[in-house]
Design a protein around this motif. Structure first.
Motif, PDB file in Angstrom:
ATOM      1  N   ALA A  53       0.840  -1.202   0.000  1.00  0.00           N
ATOM      2  CA  ALA A  53       0.000   0.000   0.000  1.00  0.00           C
ATOM      3  C   ALA A  53       0.877   1.255   0.000  1.00  0.00           C
ATOM      4  N   HIS A  54       1.981   1.207   0.715  1.00  0.00           N
ATOM      5  CA  HIS A  54       2.917   2.337   0.729  1.00  0.00           C
ATOM      6  C   HIS A  54       3.530   2.520  -0.663  1.00  0.00           C
ATOM      7  N   HIS A  55       3.858   1.400  -1.287  1.00  0.00           N
ATOM      8  CA  HIS A  55       4.433   1.447  -2.636  1.00  0.00           C
ATOM      9  C   HIS A  55       3.445   2.062  -3.621  1.00  0.00           C
ATOM     10  N   ARG A  56       2.199   1.620  -3.582  1.00  0.00           N
ATOM     11  CA  ARG A  56       1.200   2.163  -4.516  1.00  0.00           C
ATOM     12  C   ARG A  56       1.015   3.662  -4.298  1.00  0.00           C
ATOM     13  N   ALA A  57       0.977   4.087  -3.035  1.00  0.00           N
ATOM     14  CA  ALA A  57       0.820   5.523  -2.757  1.00  0.00           C
ATOM     15  C   ALA A  57       2.008   6.298  -3.313  1.00  0.00           C
ATOM     16  N   LEU A  58       3.217   5.836  -3.057  1.00  0.00           N
ATOM     17  CA  LEU A  58       4.401   6.518  -3.577  1.00  0.00           C
ATOM     18  C   LEU A  58       4.378   6.565  -5.103  1.00  0.00           C
ATOM     19  N   HIS A  59       4.013   5.456  -5.713  1.00  0.00           N
ATOM     20  CA  HIS A  59       3.986   5.385  -7.181  1.00  0.00           C
ATOM     21  C   HIS A  59       3.038   6.428  -7.769  1.00  0.00           C
ATOM     22  N   PHE A  60       1.811   6.475  -7.256  1.00  0.00           N
ATOM     23  CA  PHE A  60       0.825   7.364  -7.865  1.00  0.00           C
ATOM     24  C   PHE A  60       1.019   8.821  -7.469  1.00  0.00           C
ATOM     25  N   ILE A  61       1.611   9.078  -6.321  1.00  0.00           N
ATOM     26  CA  ILE A  61       1.952  10.465  -5.986  1.00  0.00           C
ATOM     27  C   ILE A  61       3.080  10.919  -6.913  1.00  0.00           C
ATOM     28  N   HIS A 109      -2.876  18.517  -1.019  1.00  0.00           N
ATOM     29  CA  HIS A 109      -2.124  18.117  -2.209  1.00  0.00           C
ATOM     30  C   HIS A 109      -0.868  17.383  -1.758  1.00  0.00           C
ATOM     31  N   LEU A 110      -0.603  16.261  -2.404  1.00  0.00           N
ATOM     32  CA  LEU A 110       0.486  15.382  -1.991  1.00  0.00           C
ATOM     33  C   LEU A 110       1.684  15.504  -2.921  1.00  0.00           C
ATOM     34  N   HIS A 111       2.865  15.541  -2.321  1.00  0.00           N
ATOM     35  CA  HIS A 111       4.124  15.654  -3.058  1.00  0.00           C
ATOM     36  C   HIS A 111       5.141  14.726  -2.407  1.00  0.00           C
ATOM     37  N   LEU A 112       5.983  14.105  -3.235  1.00  0.00           N
ATOM     38  CA  LEU A 112       7.088  13.327  -2.695  1.00  0.00           C
ATOM     39  C   LEU A 112       8.207  14.277  -2.283  1.00  0.00           C
ATOM     40  N   THR A 113       8.844  13.970  -1.179  1.00  0.00           N
ATOM     41  CA  THR A 113      10.042  14.694  -0.776  1.00  0.00           C
ATOM     42  C   THR A 113      11.216  14.099  -1.552  1.00  0.00           C
ATOM     43  N   GLU A 114      12.387  14.639  -1.358  1.00  0.00           N
ATOM     44  CA  GLU A 114      13.573  14.069  -2.007  1.00  0.00           C
ATOM     45  C   GLU A 114      13.756  12.612  -1.596  1.00  0.00           C
ATOM     46  N   ALA A 115      13.572  12.322  -0.308  1.00  0.00           N
ATOM     47  CA  ALA A 115      13.697  10.937   0.166  1.00  0.00           C
ATOM     48  C   ALA A 115      12.599  10.051  -0.442  1.00  0.00           C
ATOM     49  N   GLY A 116      11.407  10.594  -0.582  1.00  0.00           N
ATOM     50  CA  GLY A 116      10.310   9.846  -1.200  1.00  0.00           C
ATOM     51  C   GLY A 116      10.583   9.557  -2.660  1.00  0.00           C
ATOM     52  N   ARG A 117      11.128  10.537  -3.370  1.00  0.00           N
ATOM     53  CA  ARG A 117      11.482  10.331  -4.785  1.00  0.00           C
ATOM     54  C   ARG A 117      12.566   9.268  -4.916  1.00  0.00           C
ATOM     55  N   ALA A 118      13.514   9.263  -4.003  1.00  0.00           N
ATOM     56  CA  ALA A 118      14.607   8.281  -4.055  1.00  0.00           C
ATOM     57  C   ALA A 118      14.075   6.866  -3.837  1.00  0.00           C
ATOM     58  N   LEU A 119      13.184   6.695  -2.857  1.00  0.00           N
ATOM     59  CA  LEU A 119      12.618   5.363  -2.605  1.00  0.00           C
ATOM     60  C   LEU A 119      11.734   4.942  -3.769  1.00  0.00           C
ATOM     61  N   GLU A 120      10.924   5.852  -4.267  1.00  0.00           N
ATOM     62  CA  GLU A 120      10.054   5.517  -5.406  1.00  0.00           C
ATOM     63  C   GLU A 120      10.899   5.107  -6.604  1.00  0.00           C
ATOM     64  N   GLN A 121      11.995   5.807  -6.837  1.00  0.00           N
ATOM     65  CA  GLN A 121      12.901   5.488  -7.949  1.00  0.00           C
ATOM     66  C   GLN A 121      13.482   4.084  -7.787  1.00  0.00           C
ATOM     67  N   GLN A 122      13.900   3.763  -6.583  1.00  0.00           N
ATOM     68  CA  GLN A 122      14.471   2.433  -6.309  1.00  0.00           C
ATOM     69  C   GLN A 122      13.435   1.335  -6.576  1.00  0.00           C
ATOM     70  N   LEU A 123      12.219   1.556  -6.123  1.00  0.00           N
ATOM     71  CA  LEU A 123      11.146   0.578  -6.330  1.00  0.00           C
ATOM     72  C   LEU A 123      10.803   0.446  -7.814  1.00  0.00           C
TER      73      LEU A 123
END
Length: 170
Positions: A53-61, A109-123
């Protein structure tokens, strides 16, 4: 045994008859493919004590920066309570920011932080590598057919959301 199903190929020029056994094999292939598709990200998520569920949220954000919580609820098809649990954790861990809407102060409104973008990129990198290999092995006609099948499995609202995301309107 049930009568074979008939599916019309684009334009109706050829008919494909599928038995229940062939459909069962397709269903089983989808289950095993999904396990493979999620295996690599699952290992990464486990390191952070996150789930799918965390992965899906990160992906779509990531796919729709500045999306609203309401829109994310519609995309994911989950309850508000379930999404709030996931978002609270991602926000607390510094992966997602929630900003008040400019036009409507009730919106978040939801935005990825730099750390969020890095994890999303890895996934995403892990999943792209698996899909890239599968697409190369299958060839371009199979890839086009696979996309057609996936879209045909979506109900009309899911297809609308999918095409909206592809056109930058998430």
């Amino acid at each position: 045994m049930a009568e074979p199903e008939r599916a019309t190929h684009q334009g109706g020029e050829s008919l494909l008859f599928l038995t229940d056994e062939q459909l069962r094999q397709g269903i089983e292939a989808m289950f095993f493919a999904y396990r493979g598709f999620t295996a690599d990200p699952d290992r990464i998520l486990e390191e952070h004590d996150y789930g799918r569920a965390h992965h899906r949220a990160l992906h779509f954000i990531h796919c729709a920066p500045s999306t609203t919580v309401k829109n994310l609820l519609a995309i994911l098809g989950v309850t508000k309570q379930s999404l709030n649990r996931v978002l609270r954790r991602l926000i607390a861990d510094g992966l997602v920011e929630s900003r008040v809407g400019r036009a409507d102060k009730r919106e978040r409104h939801l935005h990825l932080t730099e750390a969020g973008r890095a994890l999303e990129q890895q996934l995403s990198d892990a999943q792209r590598a698996r899909m890239r290999k599968a697409y190369r092995d299958a060839g371009p006609e199979a890839v086009a057919g696979f996309r057609t099948v996936l879209e045909a499995m979506m109900d009309s609202e899911q297809r609308r959301q999918y095409h909206g995301m592809r056109n930058g309107r998430a």
